[in-house]
Design a protein around this motif. Sequence first.
Motif, mmCIF file in Angstrom:
data_model
loop_
_atom_site.group_PDB
_atom_site.id
_atom_site.type_symbol
_atom_site.label_atom_id
_atom_site.label_comp_id
_atom_site.label_asym_id
_atom_site.label_seq_id
_atom_site.Cartn_x
_atom_site.Cartn_y
_atom_site.Cartn_z
ATOM 1 N N TRP A 71 0.833 -1.136 -0.070
ATOM 2 C CA TRP A 71 0.029 -0.162 -0.030
ATOM 3 C C TRP A 71 0.851 1.092 -0.058
ATOM 4 C CZ3 TRP A 71 -4.232 -0.843 -2.016
ATOM 5 C CH2 TRP A 71 -5.064 -1.954 -1.817
ATOM 6 N N ALA A 72 2.162 1.179 0.563
ATOM 7 C CA ALA A 72 2.924 2.384 0.483
ATOM 8 C C ALA A 72 3.281 2.688 -1.034
ATOM 9 C CB ALA A 72 4.372 2.214 1.312
ATOM 10 N N GLY A 73 3.579 1.584 -1.692
ATOM 11 C CA GLY A 73 3.770 1.545 -3.115
ATOM 12 C C GLY A 73 2.721 2.285 -3.802
ATOM 13 N N VAL A 74 1.380 2.002 -3.739
ATOM 14 C CA VAL A 74 0.343 2.278 -4.065
ATOM 15 C C VAL A 74 0.204 3.642 -3.782
ATOM 16 C CG1 VAL A 74 -2.259 2.185 -4.128
ATOM 17 C CG2 VAL A 74 -0.944 0.225 -4.353
ATOM 18 N N ARG A 75 0.367 4.200 -2.480
ATOM 19 C CA ARG A 75 0.187 5.452 -2.380
ATOM 20 C C ARG A 75 1.019 6.328 -3.000
ATOM 21 N NH1 ARG A 75 -1.137 8.694 2.173
ATOM 22 N NH2 ARG A 75 0.424 10.542 2.864
ATOM 23 N N SER A 76 2.324 6.011 -3.197
ATOM 24 C CA SER A 76 3.502 6.797 -4.150
ATOM 25 C C SER A 76 2.968 6.981 -5.561
ATOM 26 C CB SER A 76 4.932 6.120 -3.893
ATOM 27 O OG SER A 76 4.636 4.893 -4.969
ATOM 28 N N ARG A 77 1.917 6.240 -6.099
ATOM 29 C CA ARG A 77 1.553 6.716 -7.521
ATOM 30 C C ARG A 77 0.555 7.942 -7.437
ATOM 31 N NH1 ARG A 77 0.101 0.975 -10.247
ATOM 32 N NH2 ARG A 77 -0.013 2.440 -12.099
ATOM 33 N N PHE A 78 0.329 8.499 -6.286
ATOM 34 C CA PHE A 78 -0.784 9.386 -6.376
ATOM 35 C C PHE A 78 -0.016 10.580 -5.839
ATOM 36 C CE2 PHE A 78 -3.352 5.766 -6.113
ATOM 37 C CZ PHE A 78 -4.524 6.036 -6.642
ATOM 38 N N ALA A 79 0.341 11.494 -6.831
ATOM 39 C CA ALA A 79 1.430 12.692 -6.199
ATOM 40 C C ALA A 79 0.862 13.627 -5.251
ATOM 41 C CB ALA A 79 1.710 13.647 -7.548
ATOM 42 N N ALA A 80 -0.493 13.677 -5.502
ATOM 43 C CA ALA A 80 -1.096 14.759 -4.351
ATOM 44 C C ALA A 80 -1.374 14.062 -2.931
ATOM 45 C CB ALA A 80 -2.701 14.980 -4.982
ATOM 46 N N ALA A 81 -1.055 12.832 -3.057
ATOM 47 C CA ALA A 81 -1.226 12.141 -1.439
ATOM 48 C C ALA A 81 0.100 12.600 -0.438
ATOM 49 C CB ALA A 81 -1.045 10.680 -1.479
ATOM 50 N N SER A 82 1.086 12.923 -1.062
ATOM 51 C CA SER A 82 2.298 13.489 -0.470
ATOM 52 C C SER A 82 1.970 14.860 0.055
ATOM 53 C CB SER A 82 3.597 13.237 -1.083
ATOM 54 O OG SER A 82 3.600 13.956 -2.242
ATOM 55 N N ARG A 83 1.037 15.744 -0.356
ATOM 56 C CA ARG A 83 0.990 17.118 -0.138
ATOM 57 C C ARG A 83 -0.051 17.340 1.006
ATOM 58 N NH1 ARG A 83 1.194 17.064 -5.915
ATOM 59 N NH2 ARG A 83 3.392 17.877 -6.495
ATOM 60 N N PHE A 84 -1.089 16.557 0.806
ATOM 61 C CA PHE A 84 -2.071 16.729 1.941
ATOM 62 C C PHE A 84 -2.721 15.423 2.369
ATOM 63 C CE2 PHE A 84 -3.245 18.724 -2.127
ATOM 64 C CZ PHE A 84 -4.104 17.665 -2.288
ATOM 65 N N ALA A 85 -3.376 15.307 3.680
ATOM 66 C CA ALA A 85 -4.271 14.366 3.903
ATOM 67 C C ALA A 85 -5.762 14.475 3.248
ATOM 68 C CB ALA A 85 -4.494 14.080 5.269
ATOM 69 N N TYR A 86 -5.623 13.854 2.192
ATOM 70 C CA TYR A 86 -6.907 13.912 1.328
ATOM 71 C C TYR A 86 -8.112 12.916 1.614
ATOM 72 C CZ TYR A 86 -9.981 14.766 -2.709
ATOM 73 O OH TYR A 86 -10.975 15.168 -3.628
ATOM 74 N N LEU A 87 -9.058 13.246 2.097
ATOM 75 C CA LEU A 87 -10.187 12.244 2.800
ATOM 76 C C LEU A 87 -11.630 12.653 2.004
ATOM 77 C CD1 LEU A 87 -8.980 12.074 6.606
ATOM 78 C CD2 LEU A 87 -8.832 10.186 4.824
ATOM 79 N N ASP A 88 -11.663 13.043 0.696
ATOM 80 C CA ASP A 88 -12.696 13.670 0.281
ATOM 81 C C ASP A 88 -13.025 12.901 -0.889
ATOM 82 O OD1 ASP A 88 -14.898 15.218 0.213
ATOM 83 O OD2 ASP A 88 -13.686 17.058 -0.381
ATOM 84 N N LEU A 89 -12.704 11.642 -1.125
ATOM 85 C CA LEU A 89 -13.345 10.602 -2.283
ATOM 86 C C LEU A 89 -14.589 10.679 -2.472
ATOM 87 C CD1 LEU A 89 -12.256 8.356 -4.077
ATOM 88 C CD2 LEU A 89 -13.627 6.823 -2.449
ATOM 89 N N ALA A 90 -15.461 10.772 -1.413
ATOM 90 C CA ALA A 90 -16.862 11.041 -1.858
ATOM 91 C C ALA A 90 -17.461 12.177 -2.829
ATOM 92 C CB ALA A 90 -17.642 10.864 -0.625
ATOM 93 N N ARG A 91 -16.497 13.210 -2.888
ATOM 94 C CA ARG A 91 -16.522 14.210 -3.721
ATOM 95 C C ARG A 91 -15.690 14.135 -5.205
ATOM 96 N NH1 ARG A 91 -16.707 19.972 -1.331
ATOM 97 N NH2 ARG A 91 -15.362 19.148 -0.023
#
Length: 392
Positions: free
Chosen positions: A9-29
């Motif tokens: 999952w750490a490798g998966v996370r690294s594929r999302f550039a914005a995930a390193s910039r903020f804690a994004y918990l707004d998938l429902a949008r």
Amino acid sequence: MTPTSGPDWAGVRSRFAAASRFAYLDLARKALLPDTVRRATDEWLADVDETGGRRAFSMAEIEAARADVARVWGAPADRLAFVKNTSEGINIVALGLDWRPGDNLVISTEEHENNTFPWRPLAERGVELRIARAGPDGTVPVDAYRELVDARTRVVAVAWVTYGIGHRADLAAFAELCRGRGILLVVDAVQGLGILADPIAGLGADVVAAGGHKAQFSLAGAGIFHVSDRALDRLRPPYAAKFSFATLDRTDPAPARAPDAHRYEYGNPNFLGIWVQRRSALMVEEWGRAHVEARIRALTDRLIDGARRLGLRVATPVEWPRRAGIVSFDPGGRDADRLEALLAEDGVRAAAKDGRIRAAPHVYNDEADIDRFLDRLAFHLRRNATAAEAAQ
């Protein structure tokens, strides 16, 4: 990756550039987008530059995408149409049934606007919109719909997962309610598809509509519409274009409709959006839908447990079969919109919905994101309480 261990999952996370910039918990949008999207877009544009778009604008590529997307999400390819979004899919049903004055359909108070407004114009045709009410816990049980259906009910429309508190509908019970009465079960799946592992064809629904911009990791404007065998010939396509028919003979005065879900596709498809949608689906297939669901369950469990330790009331049902990727918190009378703004200033993205704070993680999140959200939410609630006491 092994079937038992799941992805890194750490490798998966690294594929999302914005995930390193903020804690994004707004998938429902909207979802964060992976590197797959950029690569797919570059690939598509390169084909336009190099060949004039032989593949980029190829209907053969669209059909290859249909096969892959249908397989990944568990649907027969010939029953899957590409549409722009959830609301287009709902409108196909609203405009496509042979409604008669005195007919009715049932939705609930907890439906998103896109499963509410498409039905409203039917009142002009004498069709009654019946609305099942949520109980004190914010959920709408199947029995609330059962009380409203009768011999003139044509459609029951329900969200697989509600956009507000994230209640997961018991679709098997809804299917049982509808099937024996000849009612079409229409499911808004946008908050469930790509989060829950259940295949589309196993939901028991006659129609499943979902935009692709959330957990499908597609672009806005690229979604899917699944129609069952039972519903195919009951839904007349509200529009007609080149691919709606079984023939391309322009002199045919009464061309037969396409024998499958192609009949609901009109003119040029969203070539780029579907190109991206295919690559993102294949990425999810690599991870495994069951692994994705298990990961989201673990992250939302952490949200709920952490909130309880902080003394926060969780509006979302706790039992996993009754929820999915959304967790909604009662801010205790505080201004939810103000809390959303304060969290954003702290680098935490969540949403204010219906007076609550809604958090919706996905596989690009990790435990640190969850803890950061809970810490900052608790901080702002305490500060707000202190300020209120000082003002008394």
